[in-house]
Enzyme design. Structure first.
Site, PDB file in Angstrom:
ATOM      1  CB  SER A   1      -8.535   7.339  -0.426  1.00 31.38           C
ATOM      2  OG  SER A   1      -7.445   6.458  -0.315  1.00 31.38           O
TER       3      SER A   1
ATOM      4  CB  SER B   1      -6.397  -0.094   2.073  1.00 32.23           C
ATOM      5  OG  SER B   1      -6.513  -0.853   0.887  1.00 32.23           O
ATOM      6  CD  GLU B   2      -3.934   1.924  -3.090  1.00 33.94           C
ATOM      7  OE1 GLU B   2      -3.572   1.684  -1.918  1.00 33.94           O
ATOM      8  OE2 GLU B   2      -3.387   1.435  -4.087  1.00 33.94           O
ATOM      9  CG  ASN B   3      -9.725  -0.293  -1.083  1.00 31.63           C
ATOM     10  OD1 ASN B   3      -8.726  -0.179  -0.382  1.00 31.63           O
ATOM     11  ND2 ASN B   3     -10.628  -1.230  -0.893  1.00 31.63           N
TER      12      ASN B   3
END
Lengths: 216, 233, 233, 216
Positions: free
Chosen positions: A88, A46-48
């Site tokens: 990320s 998840s890119e966060n």
């Protein structure tokens, strides 16, 4: 019969290979998480800032400090890792996240994708989509074959502002599975009961039919 | 001796001036500097340029600054659901620059790292690349992107010590560490301010060298945008 | 299911080929992949290009590969005290490229991060800048530097789990995390291999996504170059 | 009388300001750590990955996993932080380490420094020196005024390959304290009992005498 979004997600899940690190976009892609085969290990990014995204929490587990890129509350798993946004996107741009599954508004026969902006409408932003599509070698689109007006979303050329150029390799729709080749779309699988003619008619871009065409 | 510790948010933000460029940590409403935002609203400072991945919601986060018409420009990757934001954008009161999220992150990181510019593939061939240098390396095209410049960075951590060393919790880390290093002056608010020596040197997310001011925040609401749950069974 | 865990160093390095470019973690003799280096010596693979901040000492670290004439080229910031190194350099057997330490670090970081090139002030106006693009940003001159390419990265961590997640100890961290992300194939040796779930997700230095192979090393010598002490009193 | 290396270090320690983050090079600069005034807080950065460098360990505390950039065993302090080499040079290049004290073989009247390479001799490398001198606004040189042959190390132009251009602001030698200005070296302090004439004679580069010249 054409597939529903759950069936599209289920078909896509068969693309996953053991050991894959996968980023799932919002919409149909998110549903893919429910169909990961039990006999392989797939890690969701998840890119966060999370590797190893788990399921939604039980009510008693909800933590406002633990969300996914869609801002939903989630959980970690054994082996999960938390990190910052630069790390990320190092994972993403560096090709370490080796599969990305995204929704799209349009895909063109040369693999361009448009999924972030509709001129005249409020533009919310591209989020991480432009980074994702420009980085991985393995970008899959999950979408309906046509829009609400019935117009094809598989075009000669994207009409909307694009998110990335020549980056889409495979498209999974409610009607078909198509690859993007030098010659345009290649129909490799079709939904059972859907005719090749219907798919051709609903595909504005150049389309060829695979000799090995089969039902999904 | 100089201390980085200030007593509250109002003192921490007191020299933030009209027209300043500020970075604000957080992703959605997760890991945002709630106390400092409130203090900026009270202070009423105007014409801010805010660099932040998102723009809050109507009545929380950066949305509060927007409601109060304190923001001249937002630099974000995704501005989400925010009626006042949309209204100001459509009337031209608010200027918005949308940037791919990874580029946003890397431009923060570059600012803190003394890297004035770098190349990235994100946005090549899209409208984002207009006016930017495009250059090929190893047969692939990249855009030249530049480090941000920010007068202030305002970030939120879980725990911090009086030397400014910080740790974050969960996905509330997000943009906070990279913005911490990027501001000319960086203000950190923490849920718990601990004595120096309490944090393990081997597990600190943000070294104190990047932090100029630190304070313990109060009454964190930590609003959830989408509470998604599964059955207890 | 695929496992990243291999039983020993010999298996971990078995496909490293003659002429390969390899990154090796460590600063001086601190945090070096001792087991993997021994395995490379046993394997006898030749014509290696080694990217490593230092080149070991005569009888330890990368010095062992030099003694065995396995290294064609060293890319380092400081090569220190090493007689065999000096001999090979003077006879022309060994090619050496010296790079400012921060540039070395950033070129590793860029390689892992999908950044093909970046600008840095280090070396402007010196012989390091010869043949390189010099460009001005905000009135200051910078050099264009490019990401490394490495076939393999070989790193050393303190603890690791079978998903490849790693933590380091003390200053043995140094180049290891940035090299971890930079290799096409990254081999991690650890002092202690722990089950998945044992490391706290919030305090992992290297996420397992960067690691292709991991094994628990044996008999770490951890030689000290300069044992400096103060009085017990 | 000219100063010894301890006295040079002692004089330099008076340049430190409360709250400074300082990188100390090998040689005389390292000695500065022994003279940090008790009433100020100065944090030492070691570029191999440590902020808050403590003294050498007791024999019982020696840890091979804890060294400084000179490869000496050291200790951490309360408030210390450990990090990787990329983060370390982010601190340096980003100007967060706000004072650097280095040894030098030559300094020129325009502030160039040479301290990494002697043609014809085995070159060991620049380590972090080029990054350090190109990044901080506040670079101090600690060195002897002349080399072993008695030749000046304060030159019109560096004869050796330089480490950085126009980066040195202040020089502390066994004879004097000099600033680098638009007009060359400016003599601001001299060792007690050393004549201005001797300093001028031992300074090859252009030198002016400050009106406020005083003893160290």
């Amino acid at each position: 019969m054409s597939l529903n979004k759950f069936q599209i997600a289920q078909r896509i899940s068969r693309e996953l290979r053991d050991g894959d690190y996968v980023n799932l976009g919002i919409g149909i892609p998110t549903l893919v998480a429910n169909y990961i085969p039990k006999n392989i290990n797939v890690v969701l990014q998840s890119e966060n800032g999370l590797l190893g995204m788990g399921p939604f929490p039980k009510l008693s587990e909800v933590d406002p400090d633990l969300i996914n890129a869609g801002k939903q509350t989630i959980t970690t798993l054994e082996g999960s890792v938390l990190f910052d946004s630069a790390e990320s996107f190092s994972m993403i741009r560096g090709g370490h996240v080796n599969m990305t599954i995204l929704g799209a508004m349009e895909v063109s026969e040369n693999g361009d994708i448009a999924n972030w902006k509709i001129p005249g409408k409020m533009v919310k932003g591209m989020g991480g989509a432009m980074d994702l599509v420009s980085s991985s070698d393995n970008i899959i689109v999950a979408m309906m074959h046509t829009n609400k007006k019935g117009d094809s979303k598989l075009l000669k050329k994207c009409q909307l502002p694009i998110t990335g150029k020549k980056c889409i390799k495979k498209i999974f729709t409610n009607l078909a599975v198509l690859e993007v080749t030098e010659k345009g779309f290649l129909l490799t699988e079709k939904a059972e009961g859907v005719s090749v003619e219907e798919i051709i008619q609903k595909t504005e871009g150049k389309i060829e039919i695979s000799k090995a065409l089969k039902d999904i | 001796m100089i201390t980085k510790v200030v007593t509250n948010a109002n003192i921490a933000v007191q020299d933030i001036f009209d027209g300043a460029t500020i970075m604000l940590g957080g992703f959605g409403l997760c890991g945002i500097p709630e106390n400092s935002i409130s203090a900026l609203v009270s202070k009423g400072v105007k014409n801010l340029t805010c660099i932040s991945n998102n723009a809050g919601v109507d009545d929380f986060g950066i949305g509060l600054l927007l409601q109060n018409k304190q923001v001249k420009k937002m630099v974000s990757s995704y501005v989400g659901e925010n009626n006042e934001f949309e209204r100001q954008l459509l009337t031209g009161e608010l200027d918005v620059e949308l940037i791919p999220q990874g580029t946003l992150a890397e431009r923060c990181r570059a600012a803190g790292s003394g890297i004035p510019a770098f190349y990235t593939p994100a946005g090549v061939g899209t409208e984002i690349s207009e006016g930017k240098e495009i250059r090929e390396f190893n047969g692939k095209k990249y855009l030249l992107e530049k480090a941000f410049k920010a007068d202030f960075s305002i970030i939120k951590a879980w725990k911090g010590d009086s030397a400014g060393n910080l740790i974050y919790k969960g996905t509330a880390r997000n943009f906070n560490p990279i913005m911490a290093a990027a501001g000319k002056i960086t203000i950190a608010e923490v849920e718990e301010l601990v004595p120096v020596g309490e944090l393990d040197p081997n597990f600190i997310h943000t070294p104190g060298i990047y932090i100029q001011r630190i304070f313990q925040g109060l009454n964190y609401e930590k609003r959830i945008e989408q509470k998604t749950i599964r059955d207890e069974s």
